[in-house]
Write a protein that holds these residues in place. Structure first.
Motif, mmCIF file in Angstrom:
data_model
loop_
_atom_site.group_PDB
_atom_site.id
_atom_site.type_symbol
_atom_site.label_atom_id
_atom_site.label_comp_id
_atom_site.label_asym_id
_atom_site.label_seq_id
_atom_site.Cartn_x
_atom_site.Cartn_y
_atom_site.Cartn_z
ATOM 1 N N ALA A 281 67.138 128.708 29.394
ATOM 2 C CA ALA A 281 65.737 128.666 29.822
ATOM 3 C C ALA A 281 65.606 128.064 31.221
ATOM 4 O O ALA A 281 64.833 128.557 32.043
ATOM 5 C CB ALA A 281 64.907 127.859 28.821
ATOM 6 N N LYS A 282 66.385 127.034 31.509
ATOM 7 C CA LYS A 282 66.345 126.422 32.840
ATOM 8 C C LYS A 282 66.781 127.412 33.922
ATOM 9 O O LYS A 282 66.260 127.398 35.026
ATOM 10 C CB LYS A 282 67.233 125.188 32.887
ATOM 11 N N ARG A 283 67.750 128.255 33.603
ATOM 12 C CA ARG A 283 68.249 129.234 34.574
ATOM 13 C C ARG A 283 67.325 130.441 34.732
ATOM 14 O O ARG A 283 67.317 131.089 35.768
ATOM 15 C CB ARG A 283 69.635 129.729 34.172
ATOM 16 N N ASN A 284 66.550 130.754 33.704
ATOM 17 C CA ASN A 284 65.813 132.004 33.706
ATOM 18 C C ASN A 284 64.289 131.894 33.754
ATOM 19 O O ASN A 284 63.616 132.915 33.894
ATOM 20 C CB ASN A 284 66.198 132.831 32.475
ATOM 21 N N ASP B 269 60.794 129.700 35.307
ATOM 22 C CA ASP B 269 60.260 128.719 36.240
ATOM 23 C C ASP B 269 59.761 127.553 35.395
ATOM 24 O O ASP B 269 58.689 127.621 34.798
ATOM 25 C CB ASP B 269 59.117 129.335 37.055
ATOM 26 N N ILE B 270 60.561 126.517 35.333
ATOM 27 C CA ILE B 270 60.212 125.370 34.499
ATOM 28 C C ILE B 270 59.394 124.390 35.340
ATOM 29 O O ILE B 270 59.930 123.547 36.049
ATOM 30 C CB ILE B 270 61.474 124.655 33.943
#
Length: 119
Positions: free
Chosen positions: A106-109, A111-112
């Motif tokens: 999720a962090k890689r994919n 926009d957090i």
């Protein structure tokens, strides 16, 4: 009651099993919060402090469900006031590498960015 027209392999689908057991809004956050305690048990208030947007009723229901399916353990101490601690079981610990991988993905994919909550 199960509909006889639904194939058994549909109901036994591993993804459906995961979602039905702990695919709700709060279970992964609870598991991650307990995991972050670094092998020490957490009290309800500690878990709640990491989940300020979860109602007490929902958190209690989530904890009961995770205990029921064997991912966390609950130990109640006969003290005044009562003390209850939650920790990951062996099954819960075995799930964590998968949750951590999902978090990394999720962090890689995505926009957090912090979500602003308005009241």
């Amino acid at each position: 009651m199960v509909d006889d027209t639904i194939p058994g392999d549909y109901l036994a689908c591993p993804i459906r099993q995961v979602i039905s057991k702990f695919g709700d809004k709060w279970s992964l956050v609870v598991l991650y919060s307990i995991y972050n305690a670094q092998n020490s048990a957490l009290r309800y208030r500690d878990i709640k402090s990491a989940m300020w947007d979860c109602s007490p009723k929902m958190l209690s229901a989530t904890l009961k469900n995770l205990e029921r399916i064997g991912l966390i353990s609950r130990v109640a101490y006969p003290e005044v006031p009562p003390r209850v601690e939650y920790s990951l079981t062996g099954r819960g610990k075995s799930l964590m590498p998968n949750i951590l991988s999902l978090i990394d993905w999720a962090k890689r994919n995505f926009d957090i960015t912090p979500i602003r909550v308005t009241e």
